[in-house]
Motif scaffolding. Sequence first.
Motif, short mmCIF file in Angstrom:
data_model
loop_
_atom_site.label_atom_id
_atom_site.label_comp_id
_atom_site.label_asym_id
_atom_site.label_seq_id
_atom_site.Cartn_x
_atom_site.Cartn_y
_atom_site.Cartn_z
N GLY A 117 87.23 -2.94 13.51
CA GLY A 117 85.81 -3.23 13.71
C GLY A 117 85.53 -4.64 13.26
N TYR A 118 84.73 -5.36 14.03
CA TYR A 118 84.36 -6.74 13.64
C TYR A 118 82.86 -6.80 13.40
N GLN A 119 82.48 -7.03 12.13
CA GLN A 119 81.06 -7.15 11.78
C GLN A 119 80.64 -8.60 12.01
N PHE A 120 80.06 -8.86 13.17
CA PHE A 120 79.78 -10.25 13.58
C PHE A 120 78.55 -10.79 12.86
N LYS A 121 78.42 -12.14 12.87
CA LYS A 121 77.33 -12.77 12.13
C LYS A 121 76.16 -13.18 13.03
N GLU A 122 76.39 -13.24 14.34
CA GLU A 122 75.33 -13.70 15.24
C GLU A 122 74.22 -12.64 15.34
N LYS A 123 73.05 -13.10 15.79
CA LYS A 123 71.92 -12.19 15.91
C LYS A 123 71.98 -11.46 17.27
N ARG A 124 71.70 -10.14 17.25
CA ARG A 124 71.72 -9.36 18.49
C ARG A 124 70.30 -8.95 18.87
N PHE A 125 69.99 -9.04 20.15
CA PHE A 125 68.70 -8.56 20.64
C PHE A 125 68.96 -7.39 21.58
N ASP A 126 68.33 -6.25 21.30
CA ASP A 126 68.50 -5.10 22.16
C ASP A 126 67.55 -5.23 23.35
N CYS A 127 68.01 -5.92 24.39
CA CYS A 127 67.14 -6.17 25.54
C CYS A 127 67.01 -4.97 26.46
#
Length: 289
Positions: A245-255
């Motif tokens: 699993g990779y816990q990424f740092k970028e922001k995600r938007f649930d579009c």
Amino acid sequence: MKIKKAIFPVAGFGTRFLPATKATPKEMLPIIDKPIIQYAVEEAQQAGITEFIFVTHHAKRAIEDHFDENIELLEKLKSDQKDHLVKQIQNIGGSTSRFTFVRQDKPKGLGHAISCAEHMINENEFFAVILADDLIDPLPGNILKDMISISMQSSKQVLALEKVSKQDVSKFGIVSTTKNHKNIHTLDGIVEKPEENIAPSDLAVVGRYIFNHSIFALIDSKNPGVNGEIQITDAIAKDIDNFLGYQFKEKRFDCGSKIGYLKANIEFGLSDPKLKVELKKYLKGLQNL
Ligand code: UTP
């Protein structure tokens, strides 16, 4: 080992955006001036992907058209010397890219959608899966590039992970982890949409995956899982030792949700050099209401 192919499942009905999505695919809704799907394609292209495989259905023709040439429009813009607009519509995804469209007869679930592209992937080949409605901010890095590099170094399949609040765990696939080194988690379990009280953690799987061809043999298209859908989570669970699993740092938007879509438009607007000053002024004015 290089990862060159990405599958984009876009065959869902997008019911949360009706009536907008009655005739227009959800993935064609714009964030400012670019359709959601184009952000995903550009992210993949920057990560080295050259084959873009869309799992689609008959009402999604607009996506196919978007990635095709529009010769008349191109000629018109060229003759009007609108070179900046020519650049915007030419070679989306790169000049050497290949776009393929495969059909999913009915939206039977994400696992089923991915399995529809099995014939496009070679034996032992690693490939990416991107859910475009999970729009990931292209800054500070490129999440897919990071996931590809983790997969290449470890020869494992990789899931994108994000911490979610306790009340949201029942909306996602949730992993259980044994070790975490530099945001790369060793996994020992995954469960789809668990109730809050039995969720193994607060780490949710979101719309980026690196798979190996071996995943297809594990997708059981005859026995649906949670919500009567063929869930990709059930296939992953059968081979969890071969996943990181990779816990990424970028922001995600649930579009895929209205609120996530609105937030993305506001934040992308606030970082657009041509819009940010006026938009900021407008938003500050609203705070005084
Ligand atoms: P969603 O769960 O967001 O479903 O699918 P949806 O149909 O698009 O939207 P709602 O819930 O009705 O509003 C996540 C992603 O998986 C794709 C969707 O297109 C979306 O990109 N998908 C889902 C398929 O391609 N096929 C399926 O059978 C299910």
